[in-house]
Design an enzyme around this catalytic site. Structure first.
Site, PDB file in Angstrom:
ATOM      1  N   LYS A 232      45.531  24.483  15.805  1.00 21.39           N
ATOM      2  CA  LYS A 232      46.028  24.361  17.182  1.00 21.39           C
ATOM      3  C   LYS A 232      44.957  24.686  18.205  1.00 21.39           C
ATOM      4  CE  LYS A 232      50.548  26.087  16.085  1.00 21.39           C
ATOM      5  NZ  LYS A 232      50.288  27.417  15.519  1.00 21.39           N
TER       6      LYS A 232
ATOM      7  N   LYS B 176      40.344  36.130  10.752  1.00 20.82           N
ATOM      8  CA  LYS B 176      40.519  36.456  12.173  1.00 20.82           C
ATOM      9  C   LYS B 176      39.562  37.552  12.621  1.00 20.82           C
ATOM     10  CE  LYS B 176      45.037  34.490  12.503  1.00 20.82           C
ATOM     11  NZ  LYS B 176      46.449  34.675  12.137  1.00 20.82           N
TER      12      LYS B 176
ATOM     13  N   LYS C  14      40.727  23.136   8.114  1.00 17.31           N
ATOM     14  CA  LYS C  14      42.002  22.449   8.349  1.00 17.31           C
ATOM     15  C   LYS C  14      42.177  22.126   9.836  1.00 17.31           C
ATOM     16  CE  LYS C  14      44.502  26.768   8.894  1.00 17.31           C
ATOM     17  NZ  LYS C  14      45.661  26.983   9.673  1.00 17.31           N
TER      18      LYS C  14
END
Ligand code: TYM
Length: 360
Positions: A221, A136, A218
């Site tokens: 969202k 992040k 992966k």
């Protein structure tokens, strides 16, 4: 024994007490989903599919992690809608709010107090080394806030507030679970044995990781949306995304190892297609005709698209219906929060007493 059910839920009668004691006898399960975008197949097969199976066997708490979403998504304009969508999609996938506690994290303030205590069990060095934190920071170097650093501590508080022992999650959450165990273990050593050590869980053993359709990381969202299959995608979009999924020329010799992105198509097919269909394409992958492997990825993707549309269509329709019904959503999350607060305040009592923070 004090009738706790009576104190927290409705007027006591014998049946309520029996229901409470039964629920207490089952192992506790907890899991959560951040409302940071549309739910996708990774969320479904990594986590929600387990929730639905577990609701009949365990004492389950499932929640929408809206505090967590603030660490990366500070703009809250869409947050209420996203929270409602996650609740609706969970129910559309088969969660029964009468069987489980389905709640929103910010409705259970007890979690924040446990987070505070657990923050003293977590060391700066280990938090800085967490894979998700580093990722992040890389993606958003201008918003490295303290909430992001202590994300694994809040996640531990989410789990430990119900003294959950099983946590159904995808592979990406494995390290967070290990950290939750460490924090609980340190707490127990320092203050006495209060918190059980939780384990990541998936039926079948191995935790699941669903790759994006281009084979780059992966499904997610909020990133790489054209390569992620969402539970709200239209039939047309599902077809389009699958038909452009990454493939190659096919194997050059029979029984070759499959590259990740091809294995992922087979994984998706195993999840939504019949065994005979999967068997046919496995055979085609491994068979050769005059030295040439006969798998045709175009045909495989067409079949996968058709089966995926059949799989997603009813979930999409049901979620859309539930999302319209704001009163129902409100009632469900109120009821969920009530159940969750009852369990959370029991844990806090034990935690405070172990630390010596009894009411003065
Ligand atoms: P989140 O919101 O990113 O994802 C929700 C669940 O979906 C799983 N998942 C996947 N599984 C397989 N393949 C994928 N591509 C994939 N993408 C997501 C996640 O592993 C997760 O189980 N930190 C958590 C939310 C959370 C939580 C908790 C979970 C907060 N507190 C306490 C369990 C217990 C998260 O960000 O999940």
């Amino acid at each position: 024994m004090q009738c706790y059910y009576k104190a927290v839920f409705r007027p006591c009668n014998k049946l309520n007490c029996i229901a409470y004691l039964r629920a207490m006898a089952k192992e506790v399960v907890l899991s959560g989903i951040r409302p940071t975008g549309f739910l996708h197949l990774g969320n479904y097969f990594g986590a929600m599919r387990n929730y639905v199976r577990m609701q009949d066997e365990y004492n389950c708490y499932f929640f929408v992690a809206n505090w967590h979403s603030l660490t990366t998504h500070p703009d809250t304009k869409e947050l209420r809608n996203s929270v409602n969508r996650v609740v609706a999609e969970n129910i559309a996938c088969g969660l029964d709010p009468e069987k489980v506690a389905l709640y929103v994290q910010s409705d259970v303030p007890e979690i924040a107090e446990l987070y505070l205590y657990l923050n003293t069990m977590a060391y700066k060095g280990e938090l800085e080394k967490t894979t998700t934190f580093k990722e992040k920071v890389r993606l958003n170097p201008d918003n490295v806030n303290a909430g992001l650093l202590t994300y694994p501590v809040l996640m531990a508080a989410d789990i430990l507030i119900h003294r959950a022992v099983k946590v159904p999650v995808g592979k990406d959450q494995e390290q967070h679970l290990e950290m939750a165990r460490n924090f609980a273990d340190r707490f127990n050593h320092r203050y006495g044995n209060v918190l059980p050590l939780p384990q990541a869980f998936n039926y079948g053993g191995e935790l699941v990781k669903i790759l994006s359709l281009d084979g780059n990381g992966k499904m997610s969202k909020s990133e790489n949306q054209m390569n992620t299959l969402y539970l709200a995608d239209t039939d047309e979009l599902i077809g389009k995304k699958i038909m452009k999924a990454k493939t190659d020329q096919g194997p050059s010799t029979p029984n070759s190892a499959k590259p990740d992105y091809i294995e992922n198509l087979f994984t998706l097919m195993r999840l939504v297609s019949g065994a005979d269909v999967v068997g046919k394409f496995e055979d085609d992958f491994n068979a050769s005709s005059e030295g040439h492997c006969i798998i045709r990825y175009g045909d495989m993707k067409k079949q996968l698209a058709a089966d995926m549309i059949e799989f997603i269509k009813p979930i999409r329709a049901k979620a859309a219906d539930i999302q319209e019904n704001k009163d129902l959503l409100h009632k469900i999350t109120r009821q969920g929060a009530e159940k969750a607060r009852a369990s959370a305040s029991e844990t806090l009592k034990l935690v405070r007493s172990a630390i010596g923070m009894n009411e003065s």
